[in-house]
Design a protein around this motif. Structure first.
Motif, PDB file in Angstrom:
ATOM      1  N   SER A  14      17.719  69.952  47.853  1.00 34.06           N
ATOM      2  CA  SER A  14      17.826  68.540  48.220  1.00 34.06           C
ATOM      3  C   SER A  14      16.470  68.003  48.663  1.00 34.06           C
ATOM      4  N   GLY A  15      16.125  66.792  48.191  1.00 30.15           N
ATOM      5  CA  GLY A  15      14.854  66.220  48.612  1.00 30.15           C
ATOM      6  C   GLY A  15      14.459  64.975  47.843  1.00 30.15           C
ATOM      7  N   VAL A  16      13.223  64.539  48.087  1.00 29.90           N
ATOM      8  CA  VAL A  16      12.669  63.345  47.441  1.00 29.90           C
ATOM      9  C   VAL A  16      11.660  63.791  46.389  1.00 29.90           C
ATOM     10  N   TYR A  17      11.796  63.251  45.175  1.00 33.51           N
ATOM     11  CA  TYR A  17      10.903  63.612  44.077  1.00 33.51           C
ATOM     12  C   TYR A  17      10.172  62.369  43.572  1.00 33.51           C
ATOM     13  N   CYS A  18       9.096  62.600  42.826  1.00 34.28           N
ATOM     14  CA  CYS A  18       8.294  61.492  42.309  1.00 34.28           C
ATOM     15  C   CYS A  18       7.913  61.773  40.857  1.00 34.28           C
ATOM     16  N   ILE A  19       8.294  60.866  39.949  1.00 33.76           N
ATOM     17  CA  ILE A  19       7.901  60.952  38.539  1.00 33.76           C
ATOM     18  C   ILE A  19       6.739  59.982  38.344  1.00 33.76           C
TER      19      ILE A  19
END
Length: 233
Positions: A14-19
């Motif tokens: 679980s977490g925050v991702y960046c494309i």
């Protein structure tokens, strides 16, 4: 590196991702309870015949992907179960502004303009204001009551949890490295002390950020003791 290769290296946590589009620097930031699965969904849907169905209002994202999908990369910004951190990172990178990113809203709050784009879209048709009947709710409860996982499913769940806690422990260890000892730190203790003095003298966060060539959010985090708490005047 191809986008597929980035996806395979992501944790099922679980977490925050960046494309990120490495050609123009635009970002799409999201939160998921399973980062690898969610990013894989992005790849599959953006590469489908009808990406507009899955991404109403994301015209720029779709167009840029079709032109140069090999120039997109993905990274983890933070391993966390707190969904509100998604909003923090969207604000930090300003990815809700067209010139900076592909997000059409700040976290879960959708702008009126974005809502207008979503209204009547095939992907949202029939779900506006829809509620389950009591009978349907009871059927859903009964279908899951007493349900047992087979050994293969149990093994998958166990492995996912093991990876999650492994990544979480590494992240917690990284966060324990304070100040200039942290390899990602752009400031050091003496600079932070000077920044705190400037804040005390009434300088704005924006002016100080320009002086030290850092993001305004970095200065605000110092001002409100979110980071660099150990540095005292």
């Amino acid at each position: 590196m191809e986008f597929k290769m980035y996806v395979n290296q992501l944790p099922e946590a679980s977490g925050v991702y960046c494309i990120t589009n490495t050609l123009n620097g635009k970002r799409y930031i999201g939160f998921s309870t399973n980062i690898r699965r969610r990013v894989r969904e992005h790849f599959s849907r953006l590469s489908s015949r009808n990406p507009e169905y899955y991404y109403p209002g994301h015209k720029d994202f779709i167009n840029d992907w079709n032109i140069s999908n090999n120039y997109f990369s993905v990274e983890i910004l933070e391993l966390t179960e707190d969904k509100s951190q998604e909003e923090y990172w969207i604000r930090y990178y300003k990815s809700y502004i067209k010139e900076h990113g592909y997000n059409i809203s700040i976290g879960t709050r959708i702008s009126e303009q974005a809502k207008e784009k979503l209204r009547g879209h095939p992907a949202t048709k029939g779900f506006s204001g829809r509620k389950h009947t009591d009978e349907t709710i009871q059927k859903m409860i009964q279908s899951h009551t007493g349900r047992k996982h087979n050994e293969a499913t149990k093994a998958k769940i166990s492995e996912s949890l093991r990876k999650f806690w492994e990544h979480r422990s590494k992240e917690e260890a990284r966060l324990k490295v304070l100040g200039s000892k942290n390899p990602r730190a752009k400031l050091n203790e003496s600079k932070v002390k000077a920044i705190k003095k400037l804040l005390k003298l009434g300088f704005s966060c924006k002016d100080i950020a320009d002086m030290y060539e850092v993001h305004e959010t970095t200065i605000k985090d110092i001002k409100f003791c979110k980071h660099w708490k150990h540095v005292e005047l």
